[in-house]
Design a protein around this motif. Sequence first.
Motif, mmCIF file in Angstrom:
data_model
loop_
_atom_site.group_PDB
_atom_site.id
_atom_site.type_symbol
_atom_site.label_atom_id
_atom_site.label_comp_id
_atom_site.label_asym_id
_atom_site.label_seq_id
_atom_site.Cartn_x
_atom_site.Cartn_y
_atom_site.Cartn_z
ATOM 1 N N VAL A 1 0.855 -1.176 0.000
ATOM 2 C CA VAL A 1 0.000 0.000 0.000
ATOM 3 C C VAL A 1 0.894 1.230 0.000
ATOM 4 O O VAL A 1 1.806 1.349 0.825
ATOM 5 C CB VAL A 1 -0.937 0.009 1.229
ATOM 6 C CG1 VAL A 1 -1.710 1.316 1.319
ATOM 7 C CG2 VAL A 1 -1.890 -1.170 1.158
ATOM 8 N N GLY A 2 0.633 2.117 -0.951
ATOM 9 C CA GLY A 2 1.393 3.357 -1.059
ATOM 10 C C GLY A 2 0.462 4.552 -1.057
ATOM 11 O O GLY A 2 -0.765 4.407 -1.126
ATOM 12 N N HIS A 3 1.045 5.732 -1.002
ATOM 13 C CA HIS A 3 0.279 6.979 -0.935
ATOM 14 C C HIS A 3 0.625 7.872 -2.123
ATOM 15 O O HIS A 3 0.786 9.086 -1.963
ATOM 16 C CB HIS A 3 0.544 7.673 0.405
ATOM 17 C CG HIS A 3 0.046 6.877 1.562
ATOM 18 N ND1 HIS A 3 -1.190 7.068 2.125
ATOM 19 C CD2 HIS A 3 0.598 5.830 2.231
ATOM 20 C CE1 HIS A 3 -1.379 6.211 3.102
ATOM 21 N NE2 HIS A 3 -0.299 5.444 3.188
ATOM 22 N N HIS A 4 0.700 7.278 -3.298
ATOM 23 C CA HIS A 4 1.087 8.001 -4.504
ATOM 24 C C HIS A 4 -0.144 8.465 -5.255
ATOM 25 O O HIS A 4 -1.143 7.745 -5.342
ATOM 26 C CB HIS A 4 1.929 7.096 -5.408
ATOM 27 C CG HIS A 4 3.049 6.428 -4.669
ATOM 28 N ND1 HIS A 4 4.133 7.126 -4.174
ATOM 29 C CD2 HIS A 4 3.224 5.134 -4.291
ATOM 30 C CE1 HIS A 4 4.944 6.280 -3.552
ATOM 31 N NE2 HIS A 4 4.403 5.064 -3.613
ATOM 32 N N GLY A 5 -0.047 9.651 -5.817
ATOM 33 C CA GLY A 5 -1.140 10.185 -6.617
ATOM 34 C C GLY A 5 -1.175 11.699 -6.528
ATOM 35 O O GLY A 5 -0.562 12.306 -5.650
ATOM 36 N N VAL A 6 -1.894 12.297 -7.440
ATOM 37 C CA VAL A 6 -1.970 13.756 -7.472
ATOM 38 C C VAL A 6 -3.099 14.307 -6.602
ATOM 39 O O VAL A 6 -3.128 15.493 -6.302
ATOM 40 C CB VAL A 6 -2.110 14.286 -8.912
ATOM 41 C CG1 VAL A 6 -0.868 13.963 -9.724
ATOM 42 C CG2 VAL A 6 -3.347 13.733 -9.596
#
Length: 134
Positions: A12-17
């Motif tokens: 689980v990652g926290h990537h995004g715009v």
Amino acid sequence: MDTISLSGIAAVGHHGVFDFERRSGQPFLVDVELYTDFTAAAETDDLTLTAHYGEVAERIKAMVTGEPLNLIETLAVRIAKDLLENYSVDGVSVTVHKPKAPIEVPFGDVAVSVNRTRADFGLEPVAKNVKDSK
């Protein structure tokens, strides 16, 4: 060229715009192929002469769960660079999947892929893993 493949490394990652992507996180999957020559590793049965895929998977997981990035393209390139800097491999292919991307139409997967060699990052070629004199 020989290949080591790992597919479906999940984290689980926290990537995004979008703010909600960074706040809530979401699943990512990573596939990699490492291109090398494991002649010496096979001849000697020596793990140190190849890329330890357990360690590779842990490094990738740490990058996915680490610093939030806007783009999965950036994540893919950073993974490629890290693997080339830390393992005696000539090239890598990295695919980052974002299966829960915030897209309003039904879809199966979103993924980006990069292919990089040591030269792409100004790294020296891998010294050939040859056994010491017989």
